[in-house]
Scaffold this motif. Structure first.
Motif, PDB file in Angstrom:
ATOM      1  N   ASP A  39      -4.963 -10.065   8.985  1.00 49.09           N
ATOM      2  CA  ASP A  39      -5.503 -11.097   9.810  1.00 49.09           C
ATOM      3  C   ASP A  39      -6.394 -10.805  11.095  1.00 49.09           C
ATOM      4  O   ASP A  39      -7.467 -11.291  11.413  1.00 49.09           O
ATOM      5  N   ARG A  40      -5.630  -9.955  11.869  1.00 52.59           N
ATOM      6  CA  ARG A  40      -6.189  -9.180  13.311  1.00 52.59           C
ATOM      7  C   ARG A  40      -7.488  -8.244  12.868  1.00 52.59           C
ATOM      8  O   ARG A  40      -8.299  -8.150  13.909  1.00 52.59           O
ATOM      9  N   GLY A  41      -7.487  -7.623  11.574  1.00 52.51           N
ATOM     10  CA  GLY A  41      -8.474  -6.902  11.474  1.00 52.51           C
ATOM     11  C   GLY A  41      -7.853  -5.531  11.100  1.00 52.51           C
ATOM     12  O   GLY A  41      -6.940  -4.782  11.796  1.00 52.51           O
ATOM     13  N   ALA A  42      -8.416  -4.690   9.978  1.00 50.15           N
ATOM     14  CA  ALA A  42      -8.037  -3.521   9.570  1.00 50.15           C
ATOM     15  C   ALA A  42      -9.052  -2.852   8.888  1.00 50.15           C
ATOM     16  O   ALA A  42      -9.794  -3.372   8.021  1.00 50.15           O
ATOM     17  N   GLY A  43      -9.133  -1.555   9.134  1.00 46.65           N
ATOM     18  CA  GLY A  43     -10.302  -0.707   8.374  1.00 46.65           C
ATOM     19  C   GLY A  43      -9.917  -0.613   6.913  1.00 46.65           C
ATOM     20  O   GLY A  43     -10.469   0.079   5.785  1.00 46.65           O
ATOM     21  N   ALA A  44      -8.375  -0.266   6.668  1.00 46.59           N
ATOM     22  CA  ALA A  44      -8.115   0.271   5.369  1.00 46.59           C
ATOM     23  C   ALA A  44      -6.455  -0.006   5.247  1.00 46.59           C
ATOM     24  O   ALA A  44      -5.876  -0.240   6.480  1.00 46.59           O
ATOM     25  N   LEU A  45      -6.043  -0.134   4.138  1.00 48.96           N
ATOM     26  CA  LEU A  45      -4.517  -0.460   4.157  1.00 48.96           C
ATOM     27  C   LEU A  45      -3.821   0.876   2.770  1.00 48.96           C
ATOM     28  O   LEU A  45      -4.770   1.152   2.178  1.00 48.96           O
ATOM     29  N   LEU A  46      -2.875   0.903   3.225  1.00 48.09           N
ATOM     30  CA  LEU A  46      -2.193   1.988   2.174  1.00 48.09           C
ATOM     31  C   LEU A  46      -0.655   1.560   2.071  1.00 48.09           C
ATOM     32  O   LEU A  46       0.174   1.342   2.975  1.00 48.09           O
ATOM     33  N   VAL A  47      -0.504   0.994   0.840  1.00 37.19           N
ATOM     34  CA  VAL A  47       0.853   0.226   0.442  1.00 37.19           C
ATOM     35  C   VAL A  47       1.466   0.792  -0.497  1.00 37.19           C
ATOM     36  O   VAL A  47       0.807   1.049  -1.808  1.00 37.19           O
ATOM     37  N   SER A  48       2.859   1.299  -0.613  1.00 43.97           N
ATOM     38  CA  SER A  48       3.619   1.790  -1.771  1.00 43.97           C
ATOM     39  C   SER A  48       3.602   0.741  -2.713  1.00 43.97           C
ATOM     40  O   SER A  48       3.818  -0.351  -2.363  1.00 43.97           O
ATOM     41  N   GLU A  49       3.636   1.357  -4.086  1.00 47.48           N
ATOM     42  CA  GLU A  49       3.463   0.465  -5.006  1.00 47.48           C
ATOM     43  C   GLU A  49       4.905  -0.430  -5.006  1.00 47.48           C
ATOM     44  O   GLU A  49       5.037  -1.681  -5.572  1.00 47.48           O
ATOM     45  N   GLU A  50       5.903   0.009  -4.822  1.00 46.28           N
ATOM     46  CA  GLU A  50       7.485  -0.164  -4.612  1.00 46.28           C
ATOM     47  C   GLU A  50       7.518  -1.612  -3.764  1.00 46.28           C
ATOM     48  O   GLU A  50       8.410  -2.499  -4.005  1.00 46.28           O
ATOM     49  N   MET A  51       6.338  -1.700  -2.953  1.00 43.91           N
ATOM     50  CA  MET A  51       6.245  -2.736  -1.918  1.00 43.91           C
ATOM     51  C   MET A  51       5.730  -4.138  -2.442  1.00 43.91           C
ATOM     52  O   MET A  51       5.645  -5.192  -1.958  1.00 43.91           O
ATOM     53  N   LEU A  52       4.935  -3.786  -3.650  1.00 49.44           N
ATOM     54  CA  LEU A  52       4.322  -4.762  -4.222  1.00 49.44           C
ATOM     55  C   LEU A  52       4.980  -5.815  -5.230  1.00 49.44           C
ATOM     56  O   LEU A  52       4.851  -5.859  -6.452  1.00 49.44           O
ATOM     57  N   SER A  53       5.836  -6.529  -4.782  1.00 47.50           N
ATOM     58  CA  SER A  53       6.660  -7.487  -5.590  1.00 47.50           C
ATOM     59  C   SER A  53       7.050  -8.778  -4.952  1.00 47.50           C
ATOM     60  O   SER A  53       7.001  -8.852  -3.677  1.00 47.50           O
ATOM     61  N   GLY A  54       7.091 -10.011  -5.772  1.00 50.23           N
ATOM     62  CA  GLY A  54       7.538 -10.996  -4.901  1.00 50.23           C
ATOM     63  C   GLY A  54       6.501 -11.880  -4.096  1.00 50.23           C
ATOM     64  O   GLY A  54       5.545 -11.617  -4.517  1.00 50.23           O
ATOM     65  N   ASP A  55       6.981 -12.748  -3.303  1.00 53.02           N
ATOM     66  CA  ASP A  55       6.151 -13.593  -2.609  1.00 53.02           C
ATOM     67  C   ASP A  55       5.202 -12.727  -1.669  1.00 53.02           C
ATOM     68  O   ASP A  55       4.118 -13.133  -1.248  1.00 53.02           O
ATOM     69  N   GLY A  56       5.640 -11.692  -1.062  1.00 50.25           N
ATOM     70  CA  GLY A  56       4.901 -10.777  -0.211  1.00 50.25           C
ATOM     71  C   GLY A  56       3.721 -10.180  -0.890  1.00 50.25           C
ATOM     72  O   GLY A  56       2.659 -10.240  -0.428  1.00 50.25           O
ATOM     73  N   ALA A  57       3.956  -9.954  -2.263  1.00 50.57           N
ATOM     74  CA  ALA A  57       2.551  -9.463  -2.935  1.00 50.57           C
ATOM     75  C   ALA A  57       1.530 -10.588  -3.148  1.00 50.57           C
ATOM     76  O   ALA A  57       0.392 -10.107  -2.827  1.00 50.57           O
ATOM     77  N   GLU A  58       1.920 -11.729  -3.339  1.00 47.35           N
ATOM     78  CA  GLU A  58       1.092 -12.803  -3.186  1.00 47.35           C
ATOM     79  C   GLU A  58       0.405 -12.900  -2.201  1.00 47.35           C
ATOM     80  O   GLU A  58      -0.734 -13.327  -2.130  1.00 47.35           O
ATOM     81  N   ALA A  59       1.220 -13.161  -0.871  1.00 42.30           N
ATOM     82  CA  ALA A  59       0.567 -13.321   0.386  1.00 42.30           C
ATOM     83  C   ALA A  59      -0.294 -12.156   0.668  1.00 42.30           C
ATOM     84  O   ALA A  59      -1.501 -12.376   1.124  1.00 42.30           O
ATOM     85  N   LEU A  60      -0.108 -11.064   0.448  1.00 42.96           N
ATOM     86  CA  LEU A  60      -1.061  -9.881   0.658  1.00 42.96           C
ATOM     87  C   LEU A  60      -2.356 -10.182  -0.405  1.00 42.96           C
ATOM     88  O   LEU A  60      -3.598  -9.740   0.143  1.00 42.96           O
TER      89      LEU A  60
END
Length: 75
Positions: A39-60
């Motif tokens: 929300d503050r601004g980012a040029g790119a994201l690098l997220v591990s697949e293991e982190m993409l589960s649950g409510d956090g993934a939906e928010a992302l």
């Protein structure tokens, strides 16, 4: 570049590799923090697949979908 690695070792290694390439990084210890930083601004994201589960993934997914086209880097 915002990072959400699976482990602290991944964070150290990713940050070092990207720094050698001249890319500034910020490690986010949780998906909630990652979403706040997007929300503050980012040029790119690098997220591990293991982190993409649950409510956090939906928010992302919502945060990324809400971004307008083009770079929003706060470099």
């Amino acid at each position: 570049m915002l990072l959400r690695p699976a482990t602290s070792r991944d964070a150290v290694m990713s940050t070092a590799v990207l720094a050698r390439a001249g890319i500034a990084t910020e490690v986010c210890p949780t998906l909630d923090e990652l979403v706040r930083e997007i929300d503050r601004g980012a040029g790119a994201l690098l997220v591990s697949e293991e982190m993409l589960s649950g409510d956090g993934a939906e928010a992302l997914a919502r945060a990324v979908s809400a971004q307008r086209p083009g770079p929003t880097c706060r470099c």
